[in-house]
Design an enzyme around this catalytic site. Structure first.
Site, PDB file in Angstrom:
ATOM      1  N   HIS A 487      20.573 -26.074  18.198  1.00 56.95           N
ATOM      2  CA  HIS A 487      19.733 -26.653  19.261  1.00 56.95           C
ATOM      3  C   HIS A 487      20.103 -28.120  19.472  1.00 56.95           C
ATOM      4  CE1 HIS A 487      15.767 -27.670  21.262  1.00 56.95           C
ATOM      5  NE2 HIS A 487      16.054 -28.841  20.692  1.00 56.95           N
ATOM      6  N   GLU A 488      20.184 -28.876  18.361  1.00 57.46           N
ATOM      7  CA  GLU A 488      20.500 -30.302  18.491  1.00 57.46           C
ATOM      8  C   GLU A 488      21.924 -30.503  18.990  1.00 57.46           C
ATOM      9  OE1 GLU A 488      18.129 -32.209  18.521  1.00 57.46           O
ATOM     10  OE2 GLU A 488      16.631 -31.000  17.483  1.00 57.46           O
ATOM     11  N   HIS A 491      22.016 -30.178  22.680  1.00 54.72           N
ATOM     12  CA  HIS A 491      21.533 -31.313  23.463  1.00 54.72           C
ATOM     13  C   HIS A 491      22.678 -32.188  23.976  1.00 54.72           C
ATOM     14  CE1 HIS A 491      17.258 -31.137  23.750  1.00 54.72           C
ATOM     15  NE2 HIS A 491      17.042 -31.091  22.451  1.00 54.72           N
ATOM     16  N   GLU A 547      15.092 -29.148  26.874  1.00 52.33           N
ATOM     17  CA  GLU A 547      14.797 -28.486  25.609  1.00 52.33           C
ATOM     18  C   GLU A 547      15.031 -26.983  25.697  1.00 52.33           C
ATOM     19  OE1 GLU A 547      14.253 -29.880  22.787  1.00 52.33           O
ATOM     20  OE2 GLU A 547      14.083 -31.936  23.520  1.00 52.33           O
ATOM     21  N   ASP A 551      17.404 -24.874  23.380  1.00 49.56           N
ATOM     22  CA  ASP A 551      16.943 -23.669  22.670  1.00 49.56           C
ATOM     23  C   ASP A 551      17.870 -22.490  22.924  1.00 49.56           C
ATOM     24  OD1 ASP A 551      14.764 -24.657  21.320  1.00 49.56           O
ATOM     25  OD2 ASP A 551      13.269 -23.970  22.772  1.00 49.56           O
TER      26      ASP A 551
END
Length: 639
Positions: A487-488, A491, A547, A551
């Site tokens: 997930h990070e 980003h 986000e 995800d």
């Protein structure tokens, strides 16, 4: 409760995987009176809180040794925070000098004379100055300017007919008036001050950004010269103040809310001077109430409890712990990380992050819609991604300057620490960015990606069950911490992160066609979530898009990694993904998050994203007659 397993109703997975996995837990879960929620993340917070409160008591009593100078200063401050008898006897004494300082302002010239010290002390001002990497030259720190925070959580609360405003503002009003009376004002004067403060707040609201507007990083970069910014107002000499704060007149200041500064002159008019002073008074009594006596803390928490639905304030001992640990956050985080996480786990998770980056590289290499040049740049960005795991090698040096003065009040110490920290921050203007400097303490249950630095950070606190455990299968771990890690990483390639290059510069590295295609996919993600009914409201797809993209990328890449393992079990992968998002929250808190949080509601993060993966359907035999089915044409697959 964190590690306890609850029965799963496999028959319901086809209808709603979140309810099937978390239904039994939800039925028995109770929200403590001083909580707004319980669940996967919050359970970890509670466990860490108990551990560190116990250790803090032992450090205070001498049964544990404070083995660093910084930890010794924390223990002194923790003792002060727990000296409730002394705090109660002092009452409002420590905040009165600040109130007098505001009262004694006769005009804008008076404030102007004190402005640099006012800013360094962290006192309320009608604008905010901060430092961050220059968005066009991310190796150097630049000065940022923005508007102040509002009394309500978001400017949207001020829109005509907003029910939340009608419910919450009377509570804020009553609380603020009561606090002013507790510091010595009569009821009539206190009420007048609050009325004026609210008028000033209402004048600010139309020109600052909403949460949705602020979520668009492309609109943050609005460079102005110091002279241009200073021309926003004639009553305050911003140029002189900035010169004194950073030791020079910057050629460039990045203005994140240009509309606000375009209206600053009319806001800071002679007619509004008293309104501004009263706004400052209300800000001060609210902000510092938690540092005073217990009756101040209880009253000062009223609005926050109404906002989050909490039935009670924290117990004094818990509030004292958070006051002290929040002040020395990196010090406490360093202690926690080294004692409860350790080098072995740190190396293990670091290896896991590197493996996830490798999976991401493979997926980028095999990507079918990126052109070769864009793909090459994306992989280059991924190759330079900084990794921070567990806790820093060394804590930020600023904490060596925090010397607790036990002869002073808690508030006096806090103001001194604030001044030291702000002086240190402004001294870094136009100097190289410290990319390795940690901004989140190791005892924080969270993780993040910083687009200006191109780094991902995973504090020790989140690196435990149900996210990660040696007692879980590899598939469960990939459905937990693996998905969080990916997930990070994602980003870096969401609608905001994709605007920045491998150095963290705002720099378009996409071909026109690729970016257009990405924008279309992002729009599909907005559509997938936008308008979903939740907690009496609807999800804002635009607010949550970054986000949601992260995800989706995180879940997809973690699944690819899980499938590479010899013991791959996608059933366990999807189950643990769903488990980490379990959350039971008070209605008020759900509605607050719906208004301002860039994340979708936890239950939807769990149940909507899985519908985008083809393997979900084959794993649980989901067909077009089931509620969890999503037509292949509507499945959003970006990374």
């Amino acid at each position: 409760m964190t590690n306890k397993q609850f029965p799963i109703n496999t028959d319901e997975i086809k209808d709603n995987i979140y309810d099937a996995v978390n239904g039994a837990w939800t039925k028995q879960a109770t929200i403590p009176a001083d909580h707004s929620s319980v669940g996967g993340f919050m359970d970890l917070v509670d466990d860490i809180e108990k551990t560190l409160m116990k250790d803090s008591e032992e450090l205070k009593n001498g049964t544990l040794e404070a083995n660093t100078p910084e930890l010794k200063e924390y223990v002194k401050f923790y003792k002060m925070a727990n000296n409730f008898k002394k705090r109660d006897s002092e009452g409002a004494a420590s905040v009165k000098p600040i109130i007098e300082r505001i009262i004694n302002l006769k005009d804008f010239n008076d404030l102007n004379d004190q402005l640099p010290d006012w800013i360094l002390s962290g006192l309320p001002t009608p604008f905010s100055l901060d430092l961050d990497p220059d968005m066009k030259n991310a190796k150097v720190n630049a000065l940022f300017a923005s508007g102040p925070s509002l009394f309500m959580p978001d400017k949207t609360y001020y829109e005509k007919g907003n029910q939340a405003f009608q419910q919450l503002m009377p509570i804020f009003t009553e609380m603020s008036s009561k606090l002013l009376q507790m510091v010595g004002y009569n009821e009539n004067d206190a009420n007048k001050i609050v009325v004026n403060a609210k008028k000033f707040d209402q004048l600010i609201a139309p020109n600052v950004k909403s949460a949705e507007e602020a979520a668009d990083y492309s609109k943050m970069y609005n460079p102005e010269t110091t002279d241009e910014l200073a021309s926003s107002t004639s009553v305050l000499n911003l140029k002189a103040a900035i010169n004194q704060l950073v030791g020079a007149v910057p050629d460039k200041i990045i203005v994140t809310e240009p509309q606000y500064f375009q209206h600053l002159a009319e806001l800071l008019s002679a007619n509004n001077f008293q309104l501004m002073k009263d706004w400052m008074l209300v800000k001060v009594v609210n902000r510092f109430s938690g540092t005073l006596s217990e009756d101040f803390r209880q009253v000062g928490d009223t609005y926050s409890r109404a906002l989050s639905g909490k039935e009670e304030a924290m117990k004094p001992e818990k509030a004292a712990f958070y006051l002290a640990s929040g002040t020395f956050d990196q010090v406490v985080g360093d202690y926690y990380g080294k004692k409860y996480f350790g080098e072995k786990a740190k190396a293990d998770v670091h290896h896991m992050v590197e493996k996830m980056i490798g999976v991401y590289k493979d997926r980028l290499s095999q990507n079918e819609w990126l052109s070769p040049d864009t793909k090459k740049m994306a992989i280059k960005k991924l190759s330079t991604l900084g990794i921070q795991v567990g806790y820093p090698e060394k804590i930020t040096p600023i904490y060596s300057k925090f010397k607790t003065n036990e002869n002073e009040s808690i508030l006096a110490n806090l103001l001194n620490f604030s001044k030291i920290a702000n002086q240190d921050m402004f001294s870094k203007w136009n100097k190289p960015v410290e990319r390795e400097r940690w901004e989140m303490s190791a005892n924080t249950v969270n993780a993040y990606y910083h687009p200006f630095k191109n780094i991902i950070v995973f504090p020790a606190a989140i690196l435990q069950a149900p996210f990660y455990s040696l007692n879980q299968s590899s598939s469960a771990n990939y459905g937990g911490i693996g998905a969080v890690i990916a997930h990070e990483i994602s980003h870096a390639f969401d609608n905001n992160g994709s605007l920045f290059d491998e150095f963290g510069n705002l720099n378009n590295w996409w071909s026109k066609e690729d970016h257009q295609h990405f924008t279309e996919l992002a729009q599909k993600m907005i559509k997938e979530f936008d308008g979903i009914p939740f907690a009496g409201g609807k999800v804002n797809g635009k607010l949550t898009v970054s986000e949601n993209i992260a995800d989706a990328g995180g879940l997809s890449c973690a699944e690819a990694a899980a499938k590479q393992e010899p013991d791959a079990d996608l059933n366990e992968f999807f189950i643990n993904w769903t488990r980490i998002w379990r959350m039971k929250a008070r209605m008020e808190y759900q509605q607050l998050l719906l208004s301002i949080d860039v994340h979708a509601p936890a239950a939807l993060r769990a149940s909507v994203q899985v519908k985008n993966l083809d393997d979900f359907y084959s794993t649980f035999d989901v067909t077009d007659t089931d509620k969890m089915y999503l037509d292949p044409a509507d499945r959003v697959q970006i990374w």
